[in-house]
Design an enzyme around this catalytic site. Structure first.
Site, short mmCIF file in Angstrom:
data_model
loop_
_atom_site.label_atom_id
_atom_site.label_comp_id
_atom_site.label_asym_id
_atom_site.label_seq_id
_atom_site.Cartn_x
_atom_site.Cartn_y
_atom_site.Cartn_z
N ASP A 330 1.98 12.15 -7.97
CA ASP A 330 2.25 13.38 -6.95
C ASP A 330 3.79 13.44 -6.74
O ASP A 330 4.39 12.78 -7.33
CB ASP A 330 1.41 13.15 -5.57
CG ASP A 330 1.74 11.95 -4.73
OD1 ASP A 330 2.98 11.14 -5.17
OD2 ASP A 330 1.52 11.74 -3.57
N ASP A 332 6.50 13.41 -3.46
CA ASP A 332 6.66 13.15 -2.03
C ASP A 332 8.23 13.66 -1.78
O ASP A 332 9.12 12.99 -2.27
CB ASP A 332 6.48 11.52 -1.72
CG ASP A 332 5.28 10.99 -2.52
OD1 ASP A 332 4.19 11.32 -1.76
OD2 ASP A 332 5.19 10.41 -3.45
N ASP A 421 3.14 15.95 -1.15
CA ASP A 421 3.01 15.44 0.04
C ASP A 421 4.58 15.96 0.92
O ASP A 421 5.30 15.53 0.43
CB ASP A 421 2.87 14.05 0.12
CG ASP A 421 1.46 13.60 -0.31
OD1 ASP A 421 0.62 14.58 -0.24
OD2 ASP A 421 1.15 12.53 -0.49
N1 DCT Z 1 3.19 5.88 2.37
C1 DCT Z 1 3.32 5.40 3.47
N2 DCT Z 1 2.55 6.32 4.59
C2 DCT Z 1 2.03 7.35 4.26
C3 DCT Z 1 1.81 7.68 2.71
C4 DCT Z 1 2.56 6.94 1.89
O1 DCT Z 1 3.99 4.71 4.23
N3 DCT Z 1 0.97 8.06 5.10
C5 DCT Z 1 3.92 5.32 1.31
C6 DCT Z 1 3.34 4.17 0.42
C7 DCT Z 1 3.70 4.46 -1.07
C8 DCT Z 1 4.72 5.75 -0.65
O2 DCT Z 1 4.57 6.19 0.50
C9 DCT Z 1 4.24 6.95 -1.69
O3 DCT Z 1 3.05 6.96 -1.71
P1 DCT Z 1 2.10 7.34 -3.15
O4 DCT Z 1 2.71 8.79 -3.46
O5 DCT Z 1 0.69 7.24 -2.94
O6 DCT Z 1 3.01 6.44 -4.13
P2 DCT Z 1 3.98 6.14 -5.21
O7 DCT Z 1 4.72 5.20 -5.27
O8 DCT Z 1 4.86 7.68 -4.90
O9 DCT Z 1 3.13 6.17 -6.35
P3 DCT Z 1 3.13 7.72 -7.32
O10 DCT Z 1 4.39 7.52 -8.40
O11 DCT Z 1 1.74 7.46 -8.30
O12 DCT Z 1 3.08 8.98 -6.71
MG MG Z 2 4.11 9.59 -5.03
#
Ligand code: DCT
Ligand code: MG
Length: 497
Positions: A330, A332, A421
């Protein structure tokens, strides 16, 4: 990208020999420092260079035979020396190669302290000594520098699969043990070639050692192979690949005799929630990795929407892409404003704009439940309380640089669905949010564990609380938080634990 240790050789005006900086007076003419950027990061190197120059040290930006003291941080000896040997400019034979501890002590003293053997980083390839820095790998991921180069992938892939299998069986302890073992190995500079190399490494229990032993001896793990050919595991993996489906739901469907995604969607007794329905509807797109170019394109779309609403607000990349990943599941982003309070309502208005553009395929908005008076939150593994949204947006090929979407070749739609997100914390919480959302999950877990067990502090995405002093520690930057915790700063691309 993050391994280049020298800055590009800047065009320099001629200056007196040995003077590392133009505007500071050199007090110690016999000492010329070179600070290794490798594993330290550019910003910390810049900070340390300025600090040393302000104290009268000559600091060279480029490695040359004028350098008398090389200073490195967090580089295993073998790796550092291999890098030094590979540099075109030879070192003088009497150049000292020193750990950051010598530098710190010298800065504290205000002059270059005498070099002792404990400061020296030995060239183990030359003297046949075991490398000491390799035997002191911390049990905490936040004290290790973990880039995306992983020479131990053969082991870590096995551990991650075993962890996933344990998660499916709701065996939290073993799952965490495998995740920790994988994380330790990811931080090592070289592949482990024998059982002897595991000596002194933390977080490797009996089970993980047995798996490694088998891989070292036969090139494969019978445990992993058994899991991969297990029908239940295959089905659980398939079901949990749908957005919104966790191990509990997947198991329920499995026990109902369902085996394929088609069977799930056509089974009349299966009730899907809104997120799962979107997960199935856009499955082909959102189960495929998002590329960096696509993530940047999404960022530009969000930025445009945000700036139309609030020109002072900014959009900051976080998650895996901030850690330098080429692909992610995803995208972020954090929305941030200069003052506390101006973030209120911002996210909802951004959602409205994206909706107006007709590119929102799915929206789930969670309003703020943040209450500064109810801090510290002791459930620090839980989600944070800021307003956030989980979206699926339609990304058109024209929006992506060079117009390439990671679609199937025969896909003529010209767009793909991307999971996005967004979170909008109050300005004074930005640093905590950035640190928390940058991940990796294992890095975050260990930061919080380190804070609690080693420092008596509680850390989450909202605050850092010192239990013994009963105070909250304010932070404007991530560096401030590492500083409060007494940790060396770890750059985002070194957090791929
Ligand atoms: N996180 C957090 N609180 C949340 C949601 C996420 O602290 N409510 C943190 C945990 C990892 C980071 O944010 C991003 O989440 P992901 O998108 O699930 O992980 P990623 O490392 O970005 O993995 P990907 O590259 O697969 O998206
Ligand atoms: Mg991510």
């Amino acid at each position: 990208m993050f391994h280049s240790a020298t800055l590009p050789p800047a065009k320099k005006r001629p200056r007196p020999e040995g003077s590392g900086a133009q505007c500071h007076q050199v007090k110690f003419a016999k000492v010329t420092l070179y600070i290794v950027e490798r594993r330290m990061g550019r910003s910390r190197r810049g900070f340390l260079s300025s600090l040393a120059r302000s104290k009268g040290f000559c600091v060279e930006d480029v490695l040359s035979n004028k350098v008398t003291h090389v200073v490195a941080e967090g580089n295993p000896a073998k790796e550092l020396w291999a890098w030094l040997h590979a540099q075109a400019a030879g070192l003088a034979t009497d150049t000292e190669v020193l750990d950051i501890s010598w530098f710190t002590e010298s800065m504290r003293a205000g002059w270059p302290v005498a070099v002792e053997s404990r400061h020296r980083i030995q060239d183990t390839s030359q003297v046949g000594l075991p490398s000491t820095s390799e035997s002191t790998v911390s049990q905490y991921a936040c004290q290790r520098r973990t880039t995306l180069d992983n020479p131990n992938k053969i082991f870590t892939d096995a551990f991650e699969l075993l962890a996933e299998h344990s998660d499916f069986c709701d065996s939290k302890g073993p799952a965490l043990a495998f995740k920790r073992a994988a994380s330790v190995l990811k931080s090592l500079p070289a592949m482990l070639r024998g059982l002897g190399d595991m000596e002194g490494l933390p977080c490797l229990g009996e089970q993980t050692r047995a798996v490694m032993k088998e891989i070292l001896e036969c090139g494969r793990s019978s445990k992993v192979e058994a899991i991969l050919s297990d029908k239940k595991f295959q089905t659980m993996k398939l079901f949990t690949s749908v957005w919104g489906v966790g191990p509990k739901t997947a198991e329920k469907w499995y026990l109902q005799g369902l085996r394929t995604l088609e069977e799930v969607v056509t089974e009349p007794h299966v009730h899907l929630n809104r997120m799962q329905r979107a997960g199935f509807l856009y499955y082909a797109d959102i189960s495929r990795a998002v590329t960096k170019a696509e993530a940047q394109a999404v960022g530009r779309i969000v930025e445009e929407a945000v700036h139309q609403i609030s020109p002072n607000a900014s959009v900051v990349l976080t998650g895996g892409f901030r850690r330098g990943k080429e692909v992610g599941h995803d995208v972020d982003y954090i929305l941030t404003t200069p003052e506390v309070g101006s973030e209120e309502g911002l996210l909802l208005r951004v959602i409205d704009r994206l909706n107006y553009q007709g590119i929102l395929l799915y929206t789930e908005y969670q309003e703020s439940t943040f209450d500064a008076n109810r801090m510290p939150c002791r459930r620090f593994e839980a989600m944070d309380h800021y307003p956030k949204c989980f979206l699926i947006i339609q990304l058109h090929a024209e929006a992506v640089q060079d117009g390439a979407l990671s679609c199937d070749q025969d896909d003529r739609r010209g767009w793909r669905a991307v999971r996005l997100d967004l979170v909008a914390p109050p300005a004074d919480r930005f640093a905590y949010t950035l640190l928390g959302w940058s991940g990796s999950t294992q890095f975050e877990r260990d930061l919080r564990r380190f804070a609690r067990l080693e420092r008596g502090m509680l850390l989450d995405n909202h605050a850092l609380y010192d239990k013994s002093k009963d105070v909250f520690l304010p932070a404007k930057t991530e560096e401030d938080i590492f500083g409060h915790l007494g940790l060396e700063y770890i750059e985002p691309w070194q957090r791929n634990a």
